[in-house]
Enzyme design. Structure first.
Site, PDB file in Angstrom:
ATOM      1  CG  MET A 126      -1.968  -1.094   1.208  1.00  0.00           C
ATOM      2  SD  MET A 126      -2.974  -1.128   2.716  1.00  0.00           S
ATOM      3  CE  MET A 126      -1.846  -1.962   3.836  1.00  0.00           C
ATOM      4  CB  ALA A 131       0.680   7.342  -0.018  1.00  0.00           C
ATOM      5  N   GLY A 132       2.003   7.316   3.398  1.00  0.00           N
ATOM      6  CA  GLY A 132       2.247   6.391   4.492  1.00  0.00           C
ATOM      7  C   GLY A 132       1.002   6.306   5.352  1.00  0.00           C
ATOM      8  CD  GLU A 241      -3.014  -3.846   8.543  1.00  0.00           C
ATOM      9  OE1 GLU A 241      -1.892  -3.341   8.381  1.00  0.00           O
ATOM     10  OE2 GLU A 241      -4.058  -3.359   8.057  1.00  0.00           O
ATOM     11  NE  ARG A 267      24.861  -9.647  36.811  1.00  0.00           N
ATOM     12  CZ  ARG A 267      26.172  -9.611  36.679  1.00  0.00           C
ATOM     13  NH1 ARG A 267      26.856 -10.747  36.569  1.00  0.00           N
ATOM     14  NH2 ARG A 267      26.809  -8.461  36.639  1.00  0.00           N
ATOM     15  CD  GLN A 337      18.003   0.939  32.619  1.00  0.00           C
ATOM     16  OE1 GLN A 337      18.086   1.274  31.446  1.00  0.00           O
ATOM     17  NE2 GLN A 337      18.856   1.359  33.553  1.00  0.00           N
ATOM     18  N   GLY A 341      24.282  -4.244  30.987  1.00  0.00           N
ATOM     19  CA  GLY A 341      25.104  -4.406  29.796  1.00  0.00           C
ATOM     20  C   GLY A 341      24.796  -5.667  29.020  1.00  0.00           C
ATOM     21  N   GLY A 365      -0.054   1.015  10.419  1.00  0.00           N
ATOM     22  CA  GLY A 365      -0.750   2.192  10.937  1.00  0.00           C
ATOM     23  C   GLY A 365      -0.078   2.622  12.226  1.00  0.00           C
ATOM     24  CB  THR A 366       1.976   5.589  13.169  1.00  0.00           C
ATOM     25  OG1 THR A 366       0.924   6.556  13.047  1.00  0.00           O
ATOM     26  CG2 THR A 366       2.851   5.606  11.929  1.00  0.00           C
TER      27      THR A 366
END
Length: 380
Positions: A126, A131-132, A241, A267, A337, A341, A365-366
């Site tokens: 699309m 066109a986003g 979707e 840990r 976090q 590391g 779709g954001t």
């Protein structure tokens, strides 16, 4: 949490989880399947899932599928994502397949849906450079010519086109009306002359592509649905979707949580597991709660879609996409976090979870668009 699943659905979830543990349960297996993360789809593994009948879960029985429910589909996607199965083609394939099931001709259904059942990947295109989020602003044009259509233009951000068998492409066939009128879906085999597929390098590797169409000729029977009906056809697929994206990110969120929990349990610092410190214990509690809230939203919406397949659920579907992707992103970042590391090191999967979830609030779709849709359903 499987409390609301049938016994068959619980067995199905367990089977998918067991498959993932066996086939891609270790880092070494996943590295071998993905070229150490260079690509997100392994066709051999995908075809093993096809042989089990899973890829045709939403395909009607007459085309070789099992005609499963939206809940069944979400179970497959959640457990596959949680198991980190490198089957990047499955999301776009199920989205595309749903459009063919609704609007395709009998021959298109036999070709595409039958292909999905046997392990073929499909893609949908699309977006364009201009066109986003504004999907209606498409300019890739399809001109009616003798015996068919002539397509010219550029598409972009086309997921998995580089290994898809076909691309469901939306092009403009008429400019006389509004921007949402005059759009048409076309069935475009990926090996069609005049189509150039060019990969875009991303944080996640080779996942998306630019498409360049130069005098691409398609026959009249390449139209999917009605000429000029593309926009309305796209809108009918939003439930599917957004459920697909939500279920996949729910599984990713759960996997990131599992990895973080495993780390903070083992840990040790200052003579005890770091997870026993209140700062991390409370983080774990909050993330677990967010994931369960997301799971309830995903599956309650899936059940609504199953109960009323003819209805659109713009509010609930957008909430699923928004909540699942934001939760997955939060869990991955918090997991990094908590791991310190080690979460940043490529030796562990957490940095990959971060990369995968960051883009999830952009594609499909954001999340800004999802919030806008939700707001409009309240009359705003």
């Amino acid at each position: 949490m499987m409390a609301d699943f049938t016994s068959e659905q619980r067995d199905f979830a367990s089977a998918v989880a067991a498959f993932c543990r066996k086939e891609c349960g270790t880092r070494e297996q996943r590295d071998a399947l993905t070229g150490h993360g260079a690509h997100n789809h392994n066709q051999d593994l995908y075809e093993k899932m096809a042989d089990l009948g899973w890829l045709g879960i939403t395909v009607p029985e007459e085309y070789g599928g099992s005609a499963g429910t939206a809940v069944d589909m979400c179970i497959l996607l959640e457990e596959s994502a949680r198991g980190m199965a490198p089957i990047g083609g499955i999301g776009p394939t199920l989205i595309t397949g749903a459009a063919y099931a609704r609007f395709g001709t009998e021959q298109q259904k036999r070709d595409v849906l039958g292909g999905i059942v046997r392990g073929a990947s499909e893609s949908i295109s699309m977006s364009e450079p201009e066109a986003g989020s504004d999907v209606g602003n498409l300019s890739c044009r399809a001109e009616k010519v003798s015996g068919g259509w002539l397509l010219n233009g550029q598409k972009t951000w086309c997921s998995n086109a580089h290994f898809a068998e076909n691309i469901l492409l939306v092009a403009r066939t008429d400019r006389s009306g509004s921007k949402h009128e005059g759009l048409t879906m076309f069935h475009l085999p990926a090996d069609t002359p005049g189509l150039k597929i060019s990969g875009i390098d991303t944080m996640g590797g080779r996942e998306v592509n630019d498409l360049y169409l130069t005098d691409v000729h398609l026959p009249d029977d390449a139209v999917v649905g009605a000429v000029g009906g593309g926009w309305a056809q796209l809108m009918t697929g939003l439930n599917t979707e957004r459920l697909i994206l939500g279920a996949m990110m729910l599984g990713t969120a759960q996997r990131a949580f599992d990895d973080a929990l495993g780390f903070v349990t083992q840990r040790k610092q200052f003579g005890r597991p770091v997870g026993t410190f209140q700062a991390l214990r409370h983080r774990i509690a909050d993330l677990a709660t967010e994931i369960e809230c997301t799971r309830l939203l995903v599956y309650s919406t899936a059940r609504m879609v199953d109960a009323h397949p003819e209805k659109l659920f713009p509010r609930e579907a957008s909430m699923v996409k928004l909540k699942a992707t934001e939760t997955a992103k939060k869990v991955a970042l918090e997991g990094m976090q908590m791991m310190g590391g080690y979460g940043y090191a490529t030796e562990f999967d957490m940095e990959g979870h971060v990369r995968k979830t960051l883009v999830s609030s952009i594609y499909g779709g954001t999340n800004e668009i999802q919030r806008d849709i939700i707001g409009k359903t309240y009359g705003l």
